[in-house]
Design a protein around this motif. Structure first.
Motif, mmCIF file in Angstrom:
data_model
loop_
_atom_site.group_PDB
_atom_site.id
_atom_site.type_symbol
_atom_site.label_atom_id
_atom_site.label_comp_id
_atom_site.label_asym_id
_atom_site.label_seq_id
_atom_site.Cartn_x
_atom_site.Cartn_y
_atom_site.Cartn_z
ATOM 1 N N ILE A 162 84.028 72.073 -10.002
ATOM 2 C CA ILE A 162 83.125 70.348 -10.652
ATOM 3 C C ILE A 162 83.114 68.947 -9.690
ATOM 4 C CG2 ILE A 162 83.285 69.297 -13.027
ATOM 5 C CD1 ILE A 162 84.167 72.560 -14.399
ATOM 6 N N LEU A 163 84.123 68.891 -9.459
ATOM 7 C CA LEU A 163 84.660 67.767 -8.570
ATOM 8 C C LEU A 163 83.267 68.194 -8.015
ATOM 9 C CD1 LEU A 163 87.864 66.801 -9.502
ATOM 10 C CD2 LEU A 163 86.540 65.996 -10.570
ATOM 11 N N CYS A 164 83.356 68.744 -7.094
ATOM 12 C CA CYS A 164 82.750 69.112 -5.890
ATOM 13 C C CYS A 164 81.268 68.907 -5.698
ATOM 14 C CB CYS A 164 83.427 70.502 -4.612
ATOM 15 S SG CYS A 164 84.875 70.077 -3.780
ATOM 16 N N LEU A 195 98.996 77.926 -10.401
ATOM 17 C CA LEU A 195 98.798 76.901 -10.639
ATOM 18 C C LEU A 195 97.076 76.417 -10.142
ATOM 19 C CD1 LEU A 195 98.212 74.060 -12.596
ATOM 20 C CD2 LEU A 195 100.433 73.235 -10.573
ATOM 21 N N MET A 196 97.074 76.809 -8.581
ATOM 22 C CA MET A 196 95.795 75.975 -7.283
ATOM 23 C C MET A 196 94.227 77.420 -8.685
ATOM 24 S SD MET A 196 96.789 73.591 -5.799
ATOM 25 C CE MET A 196 98.014 73.088 -5.285
ATOM 26 N N LYS A 197 95.321 78.494 -8.967
ATOM 27 C CA LYS A 197 93.927 79.155 -8.602
ATOM 28 C C LYS A 197 93.162 78.923 -10.592
ATOM 29 C CE LYS A 197 95.981 83.645 -6.915
ATOM 30 N NZ LYS A 197 96.527 84.280 -6.634
ATOM 31 N N LYS A 198 94.086 78.648 -11.581
ATOM 32 C CA LYS A 198 93.776 78.520 -13.053
ATOM 33 C C LYS A 198 92.747 76.974 -12.389
ATOM 34 C CE LYS A 198 96.607 81.253 -15.218
ATOM 35 N NZ LYS A 198 96.353 81.435 -17.103
ATOM 36 N N ALA A 199 93.006 76.241 -11.869
ATOM 37 C CA ALA A 199 92.473 75.189 -11.667
ATOM 38 C C ALA A 199 91.340 74.344 -10.763
ATOM 39 C CB ALA A 199 94.183 73.930 -10.910
#
Length: 197
Positions: free
Chosen positions: A45-47, A35-39
């Protein structure tokens, strides 16, 4: 009802509500790591958004607007607020839902676990509500004067933690928007997500 458990061994133990008839499994990553990899693109983008906010304020004010040490203090405060992040997930559920908030054993990761159907819109609110922990400090950072470097550093550090930490939740929102209709209910069951039409 929200309860706090300080050490969670097995997530599946807490997400075993009544799986409703007609529930259809939504394909999601099967492990937290996957999940972390896909997200990760969401986190990037947030950074970038945070970097742009910092760059714009620095250019507009024509001076350094933060105290770097206070960015680290802000990160630390932001980390301490992760339990509030999970509580914000939990308060969206109705009172009859069992929501467990706790730390995964052996990790510095907090989770809010529930297995209760929420209408799609409410599920999205549940996922995104913790963004307030990043948006409020970011707005304070944007509007505060340049000479308040300590406050700016503190707010920027807190906004970094508050804006980036929900990136897996944003990924879940994209999955739900792609796979569920407006009238569907969404629920977690064990390590999976289901929709009920």
């Amino acid at each position: 009802m929200i309860k706090i458990v300080w050490s969670i061994n097995d997530i599946n133990k807490y997400q075993t509500g009544n799986l409703l008839d007609g529930a259809v499994k939504i394909e999601t990553p099967q492990s937290v790591g996957e999940l972390m990899k896909k997200a990760v693109p969401i986190a990037v983008i947030l950074c970038v958004i945070l970097f742009i906010a910092m760059l714009c304020k620095t250019i507009i004010c024509k001076t350094v607007v933060i105290s770097p040490i206070f960015i680290l203090v802000g990160f630390a405060f932001g980390f301490l607020l992760l339990i509030i992040h999970e509580w914000l997930h939990g308060i969206v559920y109705p009172k009859e839902a069992d929501v467990t908030i706790g730390r995964i054993k052996g990790k510095a990761t907090f989770v809010a676990l529930a297995s209760y159907p929420l209408k799609r819109r409410r599920f999205i609110v549940m996922c995104l509500l913790p963004f307030v922990l990043g948006i409020i400090p970011l707005l304070i950072f944007i509007v505060s004067l340049a000479e308040y470097r300590e406050l700016n550093g503190l707010m920027f550090g807190m906004s970094c933690m508050g804006m980036v930490s929900p990136f897996p939740d944003v990924y879940n929102v994209f999955i739900v928007l792609k796979n569920a209709n407006k009238k569907d209910a969404i629920m977690f069951y064990k390590n999976d997500m289901y929709k009920v039409s």
